[in-house]
Design a protein around this motif. Structure first.
Motif, PDB file in Angstrom:
ATOM      1  N   HIS A  15       0.842  -1.199   0.000  1.00 18.97           N
ATOM      2  CA  HIS A  15       0.000   0.000   0.000  1.00 18.97           C
ATOM      3  C   HIS A  15       0.877   1.249   0.000  1.00 18.97           C
ATOM      4  CE1 HIS A  15      -3.171  -2.765   0.651  1.00 18.97           C
ATOM      5  NE2 HIS A  15      -2.959  -2.936   1.949  1.00 18.97           N
ATOM      6  N   GLY A  16       0.362   2.307  -0.590  1.00 26.60           N
ATOM      7  CA  GLY A  16       1.081   3.571  -0.553  1.00 26.60           C
ATOM      8  C   GLY A  16       1.033   4.196   0.832  1.00 26.60           C
ATOM      9  N   ARG A  41       5.507   5.227  -2.505  1.00 22.17           N
ATOM     10  CA  ARG A  41       4.793   4.230  -3.309  1.00 22.17           C
ATOM     11  C   ARG A  41       4.974   2.845  -2.701  1.00 22.17           C
ATOM     12  NH1 ARG A  41       6.980   0.688  -6.352  1.00 22.17           N
ATOM     13  NH2 ARG A  41       8.986   1.780  -6.321  1.00 22.17           N
ATOM     14  N   SER A  44       5.836  -3.344  -5.726  1.00 19.20           N
ATOM     15  CA  SER A  44       5.089  -4.158  -6.694  1.00 19.20           C
ATOM     16  C   SER A  44       5.619  -5.591  -6.692  1.00 19.20           C
ATOM     17  CB  SER A  44       5.211  -3.556  -8.099  1.00 19.20           C
ATOM     18  OG  SER A  44       4.669  -2.254  -8.151  1.00 19.20           O
ATOM     19  N   ASN A  69       5.028  -2.083   2.134  1.00 18.22           N
ATOM     20  CA  ASN A  69       4.251  -0.844   2.023  1.00 18.22           C
ATOM     21  C   ASN A  69       5.178   0.365   1.913  1.00 18.22           C
ATOM     22  OD1 ASN A  69       1.835  -2.268   2.351  1.00 18.22           O
ATOM     23  ND2 ASN A  69       1.896  -2.053   4.575  1.00 18.22           N
ATOM     24  N   LYS A 119       0.514  -4.290  -8.978  1.00 17.78           N
ATOM     25  CA  LYS A 119       1.107  -2.958  -8.930  1.00 17.78           C
ATOM     26  C   LYS A 119       0.941  -2.337  -7.542  1.00 17.78           C
ATOM     27  CE  LYS A 119       1.022   1.488 -11.374  1.00 17.78           C
ATOM     28  NZ  LYS A 119       0.909   2.322 -10.155  1.00 17.78           N
ATOM     29  N   GLY A 121       0.501   0.461  -4.625  1.00 21.36           N
ATOM     30  CA  GLY A 121      -0.347   1.654  -4.536  1.00 21.36           C
ATOM     31  C   GLY A 121       0.481   2.929  -4.483  1.00 21.36           C
ATOM     32  N   ASP A 122      -0.052   4.007  -5.047  1.00 20.57           N
ATOM     33  CA  ASP A 122       0.630   5.303  -4.996  1.00 20.57           C
ATOM     34  C   ASP A 122       0.538   5.882  -3.585  1.00 20.57           C
ATOM     35  OD1 ASP A 122       1.300   5.238  -7.693  1.00 20.57           O
ATOM     36  OD2 ASP A 122      -0.621   6.124  -8.293  1.00 20.57           O
ATOM     37  N   TRP A 145      -2.870   4.917  -1.567  1.00 17.88           N
ATOM     38  CA  TRP A 145      -3.759   4.044  -2.325  1.00 17.88           C
ATOM     39  C   TRP A 145      -3.381   2.580  -2.058  1.00 17.88           C
ATOM     40  CZ3 TRP A 145      -3.364   9.006  -3.474  1.00 17.88           C
ATOM     41  CH2 TRP A 145      -4.460   9.661  -4.059  1.00 17.88           C
ATOM     42  N   PRO A 146      -4.373   1.704  -1.995  1.00 14.78           N
ATOM     43  CA  PRO A 146      -4.048   0.280  -1.747  1.00 14.78           C
ATOM     44  C   PRO A 146      -3.359  -0.353  -2.954  1.00 14.78           C
ATOM     45  CG  PRO A 146      -6.388   0.556  -2.192  1.00 14.78           C
ATOM     46  CD  PRO A 146      -5.825   1.939  -2.101  1.00 14.78           C
ATOM     47  N   GLY A 147      -2.504  -1.306  -2.673  1.00  9.57           N
ATOM     48  CA  GLY A 147      -1.849  -2.059  -3.741  1.00  9.57           C
ATOM     49  C   GLY A 147      -2.756  -3.159  -4.265  1.00  9.57           C
ATOM     50  N   GLU A 148      -2.479  -3.624  -5.466  1.00 10.14           N
ATOM     51  CA  GLU A 148      -3.274  -4.699  -6.058  1.00 10.14           C
ATOM     52  C   GLU A 148      -2.998  -6.025  -5.351  1.00 10.14           C
ATOM     53  OE1 GLU A 148      -3.569  -3.119 -10.685  1.00 10.14           O
ATOM     54  OE2 GLU A 148      -2.128  -4.675 -10.155  1.00 10.14           O
TER      55      GLU A 148
END
Length: 357
Positions: A15-16, A41, A44, A69, A119, A121-122, A145-148
């Motif tokens: 997560h960002g 960021r 990934s 994270n 990807k 998260g930003d 932003w949450p990561g995928e």
């Protein structure tokens, strides 16, 4: 090392980091202004093809892979550090599929090929990001932003030019050992071969191809008889199939023609496209058939099968009849390569350097 050609894993990107609300406060500077930095960021998750890896066994036991994270932003105009990416190294020939969407994410066909699986998260914005001429002391910030995250299936299909198929004990492993440096286990009982083995056939300078041996098929394999037909996937990328037939079965009631028809039926049940690949008949163990009867027996079998393709008679154990077979197989592979070229770097073959168990 156990051969594993399927695995299901969970991958989660980082997560960002959250943005920061901070103001510059120093002596003699009463109006310092905002200085909260953005979050970093998230890391990934990448898949990387590695020709030095032969199986997916690492992913059979390590099921979840998470990237780090991103760090939150800080005051003094400091942005948070990005989370570290992680690389999942897989054999060349691995297909990665998103289980939920049912779509193929990537096919790793070249050594060093990288593909993004999840990807990161930003990072969120700090209040430094919101300052303007009309908003001189912003107190806004945004979270990261949450990561995928996704569940993926890994499926290994070896990259070979020529594939061997046939009943158990037809002599496939003996043939691979005779024409390459691979040393598969060979015994006089059915299902000696329990997982695919590869070998490199070298006919001369810059004249070579990769040959694949898979566990034998029997009638009813599509219903799970024997070892089933799960290993047939490893023949789907081959350019030529050599169908080995035992010309001297120990049981007098065994009919080579019936065996060929049974294998053909199993191929069609599994994948009609695979059944339509170029396939040559190779009668093995002819050293156990009296020389005066060989031609008559083979001609009779071919006539009963109404076989239109190439037919060869060999003895893998006695090294008899191998050279014409290999030369013609190489000529076919070379022509296919020229018509539809693929990456030259292939799945690492078994040249006797590693032993399975």
């Amino acid at each position: 090392m156990k051969f594993v050609d399927e695995a299901v894993i969970d991958v989660a990107a980082g997560h960002g980091g959250a943005g920061c609300v901070s103001f510059r406060r120093e002596k003699f500077i009463p109006f310092g202004g905002p200085n909260g930095g953005d979050g970093g960021r998230g890391g990934s998750v990448w898949a990387v093809a590695d020709r030095n890896i032969n199986t997916l066994i690492d992913y059979r036991y390590a099921r979840r892979h998470e990237a780090a994270n991103g760090e939150p932003g800080r005051g003094a105009d400091q942005f948070g550090a990005a989370g570290a990416d992680i690389e999942l190294r897989m054999p060349v020939g691995t297909i990665v599929t998103d289980l939920d969407a049912g779509t193929v994410l990537v096919e790793l066909l070249e050594h060093g090929q990288r593909a993004l699986l999840a990807k990161g998260g930003d990072g969120g914005f700090g209040n430094l990001h919101f300052k303007s001429s009309t908003n001189r002391s912003p107190r806004q910030k945004t979270p990261g932003w949450p990561g995928e995250a996704r569940k993926v299936r890994l499926e290994l299909r070896v990259l070979a030019d020529v594939g061997l198929l046939g009943m158990p004990n037809a002599g496939k492993s003996t043939l691979v050992a005779a024409v390459s440096n691979a040393r598969p286990k060979i015994a006089d009982y059915p299902f000696t071969t329990l997982y695919p083995r590869l070998g490199v056939v070298r006919l001369g300078p810059e004249r070579s191809f990769v040959i694949a041996d898979i566990p034998g098929l029997i009638e009813g394999a599509s219903e799970g008889a024997g070892l089933g037909h799960q290993f047939l996937r490893h023949l789907q990328r081959t350019r030529l199939l050599l169908h080995l037939v035992d010309a001297a079965p120990l049981d007098e009631d065994t009919d080579p023609v019936a065996q060929v028809r049974a294998i053909t039926a199993e191929l069609k049940k599994y994948d009609p496209t695979l059944a339509a690949k170029p396939r040559w008949l190779v009668f093995n163990k002819i050293d156990m058939v009296p020389a005066a009867e060989r031609e008559r027996l083979i001609a009779g079998w071919v006539r009963r099968l109404r076989w239109k393709g190439p037919v060869f008679a060999i003895s893998a154990l006695a090294r008899e009849g191998l050279q014409p077979l290999l030369e013609q197989a190489y000529a076919h592979v070379a022509a296919e390569r020229k018509a539809a070229p693929e990456p030259d770097i292939r799945f690492a073959p078994d040249d006797g350097q590693q032993e399975g168990s």
